[in-house]
Design a protein around this motif. Sequence first.
Motif, PDB file in Angstrom:
ATOM      1  N   THR A  46       0.827  -1.214   0.000  1.00 50.42           N
ATOM      2  CA  THR A  46       0.000   0.000   0.000  1.00 50.42           C
ATOM      3  C   THR A  46       0.857   1.257   0.000  1.00 50.42           C
ATOM      4  OG1 THR A  46      -1.722  -1.198   1.195  1.00 50.42           O
ATOM      5  CG2 THR A  46      -1.866   1.200   1.189  1.00 50.42           C
ATOM      6  N   GLN A  52      -0.800   8.567  -2.011  1.00 53.65           N
ATOM      7  CA  GLN A  52      -1.963   8.470  -1.137  1.00 53.65           C
ATOM      8  C   GLN A  52      -1.891   7.203  -0.280  1.00 53.65           C
ATOM      9  OE1 GLN A  52      -2.215   8.884  -4.491  1.00 53.65           O
ATOM     10  NE2 GLN A  52      -2.766  11.053  -4.570  1.00 53.65           N
ATOM     11  N   GLU A  55       0.542   7.853   2.504  1.00 53.27           N
ATOM     12  CA  GLU A  55      -0.095   8.676   3.533  1.00 53.27           C
ATOM     13  C   GLU A  55      -1.072   7.861   4.371  1.00 53.27           C
ATOM     14  OE1 GLU A  55       0.341  11.774   4.689  1.00 53.27           O
ATOM     15  OE2 GLU A  55       2.094  11.842   3.384  1.00 53.27           O
ATOM     16  N   ALA A  56      -1.807   6.946   3.727  1.00 54.52           N
ATOM     17  CA  ALA A  56      -2.766   6.117   4.457  1.00 54.52           C
ATOM     18  C   ALA A  56      -2.059   5.223   5.464  1.00 54.52           C
ATOM     19  CB  ALA A  56      -3.585   5.279   3.473  1.00 54.52           C
ATOM     20  N   ASP A  59      -0.545   7.423   8.234  1.00 52.86           N
ATOM     21  CA  ASP A  59      -1.596   7.884   9.138  1.00 52.86           C
ATOM     22  C   ASP A  59      -2.082   6.753  10.045  1.00 52.86           C
ATOM     23  OD1 ASP A  59      -3.478   9.951  10.010  1.00 52.86           O
ATOM     24  OD2 ASP A  59      -4.995   8.636   9.093  1.00 52.86           O
ATOM     25  N   ALA A  60      -2.221   5.549   9.480  1.00 57.42           N
ATOM     26  CA  ALA A  60      -2.674   4.405  10.279  1.00 57.42           C
ATOM     27  C   ALA A  60      -1.668   4.076  11.376  1.00 57.42           C
ATOM     28  CB  ALA A  60      -2.907   3.196   9.384  1.00 57.42           C
TER      29      ALA A  60
END
Length: 125
Positions: A46, A52, A55-56, A59-60
Amino acid sequence: MNSKRPVNLDLSTIKFPLPALTSIAHRITGVILFIGLIFAFWALDTSLSSPQGFEAVSDAIAHNFLVKLITWGLLSALAFHFVAGIKHLLMDADIGVTLEGGIKKAQITVVISAVLVILAGVWVW
């Protein structure tokens, strides 16, 4: 066949020595790491798929309690597995294969692993 052998099927009554416990934990952490590869490969895939996705994943890891717990658990399993693996390599090289040496190496393994687990927790949290 000797039928007078003692049979003890209650594992809770057996007192394992520390070297046995560290060896068993080494195997368990190996299984945890193998299963944890699913999470690690997902995060890697991922994060490398797009900005993106990166970033996901970032952030997680930064804000999701469950992801932090999984990350800390995998890092802790890796730390213990690595230190116990070094212990096993030393045993393969005939270093400290006496009873006293085995106990001392198991104690060192537990202490170093505990320090690494705490450091991993500080780093993740």
